[in-house]
Structures are given as structure tokens and as C-alpha cells.
Design a protein around this motif. Sequence first.
Motif, PDB file in Angstrom:
ATOM      1  N   GLU A  80      39.254  43.811  40.644  1.00  0.00           N
ATOM      2  CA  GLU A  80      40.142  44.800  41.268  1.00  0.00           C
ATOM      3  C   GLU A  80      39.354  45.968  41.854  1.00  0.00           C
ATOM      4  O   GLU A  80      39.717  46.515  42.903  1.00  0.00           O
ATOM      5  CB  GLU A  80      41.168  45.311  40.255  1.00  0.00           C
ATOM      6  N   ILE A  81      38.282  46.359  41.184  1.00  0.00           N
ATOM      7  CA  ILE A  81      37.434  47.446  41.703  1.00  0.00           C
ATOM      8  C   ILE A  81      36.774  47.013  43.002  1.00  0.00           C
ATOM      9  O   ILE A  81      36.766  47.765  43.996  1.00  0.00           O
ATOM     10  CB  ILE A  81      36.371  47.849  40.656  1.00  0.00           C
ATOM     11  N   LEU A  82      36.242  45.798  43.037  1.00  0.00           N
ATOM     12  CA  LEU A  82      35.594  45.302  44.250  1.00  0.00           C
ATOM     13  C   LEU A  82      36.599  45.162  45.389  1.00  0.00           C
ATOM     14  O   LEU A  82      36.281  45.446  46.557  1.00  0.00           O
ATOM     15  CB  LEU A  82      34.906  43.962  43.963  1.00  0.00           C
ATOM     16  N   LYS A  83      37.806  44.762  45.053  1.00  0.00           N
ATOM     17  CA  LYS A  83      38.861  44.638  46.069  1.00  0.00           C
ATOM     18  C   LYS A  83      39.254  46.010  46.612  1.00  0.00           C
ATOM     19  O   LYS A  83      39.470  46.191  47.812  1.00  0.00           O
ATOM     20  CB  LYS A  83      40.088  43.943  45.458  1.00  0.00           C
ATOM     21  N   PHE A  84      39.350  46.995  45.718  1.00  0.00           N
ATOM     22  CA  PHE A  84      39.694  48.363  46.104  1.00  0.00           C
ATOM     23  C   PHE A  84      38.572  48.989  46.937  1.00  0.00           C
ATOM     24  O   PHE A  84      38.802  49.835  47.795  1.00  0.00           O
ATOM     25  CB  PHE A  84      39.953  49.192  44.839  1.00  0.00           C
ATOM     26  N   ASN A  85      37.328  48.564  46.645  1.00  0.00           N
ATOM     27  CA  ASN A  85      36.136  49.002  47.373  1.00  0.00           C
ATOM     28  C   ASN A  85      36.013  50.531  47.409  1.00  0.00           C
ATOM     29  O   ASN A  85      35.984  51.146  48.486  1.00  0.00           O
ATOM     30  CB  ASN A  85      36.166  48.452  48.797  1.00  0.00           C
TER      31      ASN A  85
END
Length: 271
Positions: A80-85
Amino acid sequence: MKKIFILTGEPSGDKLASTAILKLQKDFDDIEYLSVGGSNLKKIGIKSIFDLKEITYLGFTSVLFNVFKIKKRIDQAVDEILKFNPDILFSVDSPDFTLRVAEKVKKRNPRIKTIHYVAPQVWIWRKGRVKKIKKFIDHILLLFNFEKKYFDEENINNTFVGHPLIEDININKIDINNLISKDKKTISIFPGSRKSETNILLPILIDFINMMNNDKLNYSFVFHATEENKDQIVNYIKNRELKNVDVISNENMKREVLLNSIFAVCKSGTV
């Protein structure tokens, strides 16, 4: 618009994070937030990707029985963190969870800046962790000034910011006369913020209260609870015929009660 992902692992970290973010919001209104957080971050309008209760475990047995669930949540948080960037991953305390997530995120996207709030207690144990942290944490915010030397030695960027619980802040005075009595000496009790640790500590704390409750000693006992575990504590003690016991969760009230206590019984941690 800048993005910050706030990563906490337990209610005390959620509280620390919300205090820091509230100050940030006063100066910057063009930041988008997402989190793994609890009620305190929710109150200031920051969404959590899952319920904080799902990762707050204490003790070897609890962790062992939930190891696959914890790993699943670590992987979910990373994804989710990588998706939120985000521009910044702001992790707070709970190093066994937050630093594992931060390490995985940094490996997969080195561009994301990582800031960790509340340094691991490397002066007590596992000093070697400092060298490992250096590989994936860009900056550490320190509660105590004596911590600096441990991170300066490894050339890890750090800033002493002080402890928010001992800041000289103005609070609203509220009526605590029903809790603080001139006839009784008040003892504050901090049973922890996580349900699992509260379950472990409550029987010990109740034994302590029963030992102190006698005709010769005139004390009142006040449990300092969180909004999340207040009902748990109330339900545990209500059928145990305890005298002179109250449970509070209001933050202003807790500060006033603590200031008027002769001493406090505390579990280890933020408190």
C-alpha cells in the motif's frame, strides 16, 4: 502536492504521530496523508489502510500464534505504501513492525525518504541495530538528547526533538474533584495501550491494589486508559469488588490526575 505515509504499530505511537502531524498541518495545508494508524490519527482526518488492533500483540505466545497474520499485514503495508508512492514514509516507534516495513519499502523504492520517530533503545540492547538501520532510514527523530551519540557514531542523520509528553503546553483545566480527593492520596496506574499487554498486566495491578487497600492506608487508584481499551479495563474490574478505583481516558484529565498523584505504576514504553 506532497505525500506522507504515517506508519504506526500501537496506540501510543498513533498518539505521538497525531501530535507531530497536527503541528505539521498548521504550517502546511498541501500534504496528502495515508496511514497505518488508530483513533488519534482518525480524529484529525487521516485514513488507515487497516485497523491498528490487528498488529498490536505482546509476548512471545501472542506473536507466535499471530505470526502469519503479522507477516500478512507487513506485506500489505509495504504494498500500500508503494502504491501510494509517498515523498516521505514517517514511521513511529514499534520498531519490530515499522522498521521491518520501512526496510522492505526502501529496498523496493529507494526514492522514498524514510523518517523514523522514537529511536530504538539501542543503549539498552542490540546496539548492532544502529548499523542495520543506517541502510534504510534517512533520518531519526530523537526523544532524548543522550541518544544522539549512538547515531552520530554511525553518521546517521538525527535530530533531538524532545518528548511531547513533557512539553510545556497549555491544557484546558477541567473538573477532577470527583477523582482527586483531599482525604485520599491518588495513585495513577498505566496498564498499557495494547489489549494483549493490558490482559497480562491487569491481574498483577489488581493484586497491587488489593495489597494497598486496607484500613490503615487511604488511597484512590486511577487507571489511565486509551479510548480503545477503556471498556476492557472497566469490564475487567467491575466484578472484583475493588474500592476507590476509577478509569479515565480523557487526555486532559489524565494529565491533571497524574500531576496530582503521589506516584504512578507504569508499564514500560512511551509512558
